[in-house]
Design an enzyme around this catalytic site. Structure first.
Site, PDB file in Angstrom:
ATOM      1  N   LYS A   1      39.686  50.078  53.564  1.00  0.00           N
ATOM      2  CA  LYS A   1      40.518  49.771  54.602  1.00  0.00           C
ATOM      3  C   LYS A   1      41.986  50.144  54.168  1.00  0.00           C
ATOM      4  CE  LYS A   1      37.203  47.149  56.216  1.00  0.00           C
ATOM      5  NZ  LYS A   1      36.471  47.598  57.404  1.00  0.00           N
TER       6      LYS A   1
ATOM      7  N   SER B   1      34.591  51.559  61.021  1.00  0.00           N
ATOM      8  CA  SER B   1      35.703  50.792  61.048  1.00  0.00           C
ATOM      9  C   SER B   1      36.880  51.432  60.694  1.00  0.00           C
ATOM     10  CB  SER B   1      35.595  49.654  59.803  1.00  0.00           C
ATOM     11  OG  SER B   1      35.397  50.176  58.553  1.00  0.00           O
TER      12      SER B   1
END
Length: 208
Positions: free
Chosen positions: A101, A27
């Site tokens: 993230k 990701s």
């Protein structure tokens, strides 16, 4: 006695200063690859520093973001060694329930994420050189306009087409926002594998 002092020092470093984390998925490509080990700065939050736009942060699951159990080796000796090293912060834990993230927006910001357009924060298009080469800023998960509550963050993966990030959780109780007090720290360096050693500075995203 020396071993005890080393253990106490290692535990202190893990608790208050730096901890290692493993990258479990794609990701955050190409910034981070699956299997990379990163070091996370846990010290600055103790002095009141808060996450800033463009930083890569590790945070606790706000609830329902993680759905698969972490993999653990079946070799008892390796499991013991891994557990010991992760306990003192020298290796990522095999059962860690944390995510990594990039911070796109902070409390008070307005985020626009629409198909065919760049991400905008407070009306300003973001220049995002870190986005995975074949990914689009928002096309796969457009969410329109959202307002980030105080003391929360809006986070997104660099591989936008393969990241289950804030966009995927807008209809959940937290609205896709990450509470600031869930942030463990800022990832500041890739330390493994050795050929990928690199710093992870915050990237100023707003176009000038």
């Amino acid at each position: 006695m020396l071993c005890g002092m080393v253990l106490i020092l290692a535990l202190g470093i893990k608790t208050f200063f730096v901890q290692a984390f493993s990258i479990p998925s794609s990701s955050m490509q190409d910034t981070l690859q699956p299997g990379d080990r990163v070091l996370v700065d846990k010290l600055t939050p103790w002095f009141g520093a808060t996450p800033q736009r463009g930083e890569v942060v590790v945070f606790r699951d706000p609830g329902g973001w993680l759905t698969e159990p972490a993999h653990q080796t079946r070799n008892p000796a390796l499991r013991f060694l891994n557990s010991t090293l992760s306990f003192v912060g020298l290796m990522p834990s095999a059962d860690e329930k944390d995510l990594i993230k990039r911070v796109i927006a902070v409390g008070g910001d307005t985020v626009e994420c629409r198909r065919g357009s760049p991400v905008k924060v407070n009306g300003i298009p973001l220049k995002e050189p870190y986005i995975f080469r074949s990914a689009t800023p928002c096309d796969d998960l457009p969410v329109g306009t959202v307002k980030v509550p105080p003391d929360h963050l809006w986070v997104m993966g660099d591989h936008r087409n393969d990241s289950w990030d804030s966009r995927a959780h807008v209809h959940e109780p937290e609205g896709g926002f990450v509470p600031v007090d869930h942030v463990i720290g800022r990832a500041f360096a890739v330390v493994w594998p050795i050929p990928r050693w690199a710093a992870l500075p915050a990237i100023e995203e707003h176009q000038k």
